[in-house]
Write a protein that holds these residues in place. Structure first.
Motif, PDB file in Angstrom:
ATOM      1  N   UNK A  44     -62.352 -55.040 -32.749  1.00  6.23           N
ATOM      2  CA  UNK A  44     -63.322 -54.842 -31.660  1.00  6.23           C
ATOM      3  C   UNK A  44     -63.231 -53.419 -31.114  1.00  6.23           C
ATOM      4  N   UNK A  45     -62.020 -52.898 -30.981  1.00  7.11           N
ATOM      5  CA  UNK A  45     -61.848 -51.520 -30.498  1.00  7.11           C
ATOM      6  C   UNK A  45     -62.440 -50.526 -31.493  1.00  7.11           C
ATOM      7  N   UNK A  46     -62.294 -50.795 -32.782  1.00  6.99           N
ATOM      8  CA  UNK A  46     -62.857 -49.906 -33.798  1.00  6.99           C
ATOM      9  C   UNK A  46     -64.382 -49.948 -33.766  1.00  6.99           C
ATOM     10  N   UNK A  47     -64.940 -51.130 -33.585  1.00  5.45           N
ATOM     11  CA  UNK A  47     -66.401 -51.244 -33.454  1.00  5.45           C
ATOM     12  C   UNK A  47     -66.870 -50.427 -32.253  1.00  5.45           C
ATOM     13  N   UNK A  48     -66.163 -50.562 -31.168  1.00  4.60           N
ATOM     14  CA  UNK A  48     -66.533 -49.804 -29.952  1.00  4.60           C
ATOM     15  C   UNK A  48     -66.427 -48.299 -30.194  1.00  4.60           C
ATOM     16  N   UNK A  49     -65.441 -47.882 -30.973  1.00  6.91           N
ATOM     17  CA  UNK A  49     -65.251 -46.462 -31.294  1.00  6.91           C
ATOM     18  C   UNK A  49     -66.465 -45.895 -32.029  1.00  6.91           C
ATOM     19  N   UNK A  50     -67.025 -46.668 -32.949  1.00  8.75           N
ATOM     20  CA  UNK A  50     -68.136 -46.136 -33.740  1.00  8.75           C
ATOM     21  C   UNK A  50     -69.490 -46.275 -33.044  1.00  8.75           C
ATOM     22  N   UNK A  51     -69.556 -47.094 -32.000  1.00  7.72           N
ATOM     23  CA  UNK A  51     -70.835 -47.235 -31.288  1.00  7.72           C
ATOM     24  C   UNK A  51     -71.119 -46.009 -30.425  1.00  7.72           C
ATOM     25  N   UNK A  52     -72.364 -45.609 -30.423  1.00  6.75           N
ATOM     26  CA  UNK A  52     -72.807 -44.551 -29.512  1.00  6.75           C
ATOM     27  C   UNK A  52     -72.776 -45.095 -28.089  1.00  6.75           C
ATOM     28  N   UNK A  53     -72.746 -44.222 -27.089  1.00 11.15           N
ATOM     29  CA  UNK A  53     -72.849 -44.711 -25.707  1.00 11.15           C
ATOM     30  C   UNK A  53     -74.103 -45.575 -25.553  1.00 11.15           C
ATOM     31  N   UNK A  54     -73.927 -46.757 -25.011  1.00  9.95           N
ATOM     32  CA  UNK A  54     -75.043 -47.690 -24.867  1.00  9.95           C
ATOM     33  C   UNK A  54     -75.327 -48.487 -26.125  1.00  9.95           C
ATOM     34  N   UNK A  55     -74.579 -48.227 -27.208  1.00  8.79           N
ATOM     35  CA  UNK A  55     -74.762 -48.970 -28.447  1.00  8.79           C
ATOM     36  C   UNK A  55     -74.406 -50.434 -28.254  1.00  8.79           C
ATOM     37  N   UNK A  56     -74.817 -51.263 -29.201  1.00  3.31           N
ATOM     38  CA  UNK A  56     -74.669 -52.705 -29.020  1.00  3.31           C
ATOM     39  C   UNK A  56     -74.028 -53.370 -30.236  1.00  3.31           C
ATOM     40  N   UNK A  57     -73.145 -54.313 -29.949  1.00  5.01           N
ATOM     41  CA  UNK A  57     -72.577 -55.201 -30.953  1.00  5.01           C
ATOM     42  C   UNK A  57     -73.284 -56.538 -30.807  1.00  5.01           C
ATOM     43  N   UNK A  58     -73.851 -57.021 -31.891  1.00  3.25           N
ATOM     44  CA  UNK A  58     -74.489 -58.335 -31.926  1.00  3.25           C
ATOM     45  C   UNK A  58     -73.647 -59.180 -32.867  1.00  3.25           C
ATOM     46  N   UNK A  59     -73.169 -60.322 -32.373  1.00  2.00           N
ATOM     47  CA  UNK A  59     -72.287 -61.109 -33.235  1.00  2.00           C
ATOM     48  C   UNK A  59     -72.453 -62.600 -33.018  1.00  2.00           C
ATOM     49  N   UNK A  60     -72.059 -63.337 -34.053  1.00  2.00           N
ATOM     50  CA  UNK A  60     -71.903 -64.782 -33.973  1.00  2.00           C
ATOM     51  C   UNK A  60     -70.465 -65.073 -34.359  1.00  2.00           C
ATOM     52  N   UNK A  61     -69.842 -65.976 -33.597  1.00  4.50           N
ATOM     53  CA  UNK A  61     -68.429 -66.293 -33.781  1.00  4.50           C
ATOM     54  C   UNK A  61     -68.251 -67.807 -33.792  1.00  4.50           C
ATOM     55  N   UNK A  62     -67.275 -68.283 -34.534  1.00  2.79           N
ATOM     56  CA  UNK A  62     -66.975 -69.715 -34.552  1.00  2.79           C
ATOM     57  C   UNK A  62     -66.619 -70.209 -33.156  1.00  2.79           C
ATOM     58  N   UNK A  63     -67.115 -71.379 -32.811  1.00  2.00           N
ATOM     59  CA  UNK A  63     -66.788 -72.033 -31.546  1.00  2.00           C
ATOM     60  C   UNK A  63     -65.672 -73.052 -31.751  1.00  2.00           C
ATOM     61  N   UNK A  64     -64.889 -73.288 -30.717  1.00  2.00           N
ATOM     62  CA  UNK A  64     -63.863 -74.341 -30.777  1.00  2.00           C
ATOM     63  C   UNK A  64     -64.498 -75.717 -30.983  1.00  2.00           C
ATOM     64  N   UNK A  65     -65.793 -75.827 -30.779  1.00  3.29           N
ATOM     65  CA  UNK A  65     -66.502 -77.096 -30.984  1.00  3.29           C
ATOM     66  C   UNK A  65     -66.976 -77.268 -32.434  1.00  3.29           C
ATOM     67  N   UNK A  66     -66.638 -76.338 -33.303  1.00  2.00           N
ATOM     68  CA  UNK A  66     -67.115 -76.341 -34.687  1.00  2.00           C
ATOM     69  C   UNK A  66     -66.254 -77.224 -35.591  1.00  2.00           C
ATOM     70  N   UNK A  67     -66.184 -78.509 -35.272  1.00  2.00           N
ATOM     71  CA  UNK A  67     -65.301 -79.438 -35.982  1.00  2.00           C
ATOM     72  C   UNK A  67     -65.727 -79.668 -37.434  1.00  2.00           C
ATOM     73  N   UNK A  68     -66.994 -79.533 -37.747  1.00  2.00           N
ATOM     74  CA  UNK A  68     -67.464 -79.718 -39.125  1.00  2.00           C
ATOM     75  C   UNK A  68     -66.909 -78.632 -40.052  1.00  2.00           C
ATOM     76  N   UNK A  69     -66.513 -77.498 -39.485  1.00  2.00           N
ATOM     77  CA  UNK A  69     -66.028 -76.372 -40.281  1.00  2.00           C
ATOM     78  C   UNK A  69     -64.579 -76.009 -39.969  1.00  2.00           C
TER      79      UNK A  69
END
Length: 130
Positions: A44-69
């Motif tokens: 996450x820190x590396x992603x922030x390093x490469x983002x321009x000021x005001x740049x955006x990270x868009x992500x999807x992450x596994x949820x603790x409710x993801x019992x099927x996976x």
């Protein structure tokens, strides 16, 4: 004015090859959940390093409710981080997301359900600005 788009993937355990402040947008789609917490924070820190000021990270992450996976299955190595059949996977709760994006301006952080390979999958959708 032409816009240059570049798509690369890199081994996430080392610093990415991108220069500082070189990206306006980074998309991490179900890719930040394979790592120990300390490595996840470094990524996450590396992603922030490469983002321009005001740049955006868009992500999807596994949820603790993801019992099927695999949520809650296997040997728990860290909170919500499991090893099952030789594979490691993290499942995020809200507290972990807030800690992951501490210091960012998170504009979206919501749990959603999607279909993946004909099964329901619980994910977090997050948008965070540098």
């Amino acid at each position: 004015m032409s816009r240059r788009r570049e798509r690369r993937s890199s081994a996430c355990r080392t610093q990415s090859p991108f220069p500082d402040r070189s990206a306006q947008v980074v998309i991490a789609d179900l890719s930040l959940h394979y790592f120990a917490w300390a490595d996840t924070l470094k990524i996450a820190a590396d992603i922030r390093r490469i983002l321009r000021p005001g740049g955006v990270l868009i992500c999807r992450l596994n949820s603790v409710k993801d019992v099927e996976y695999g949520a809650g299955q296997g040997l728990e190595l860290e909170p919500n981080y499991y090893e099952l059949d030789g594979k490691r996977k993290r499942f995020f709760d809200r507290d972990q997301l807030e800690r992951l994006f501490k210091g960012w301006k998170a504009s979206v952080m919501e749990e959603q359900s999607m279909n993946r390979y004909d099964k329901p999958k619980a994910v977090w959708v997050a948008t965070a600005h540098s």
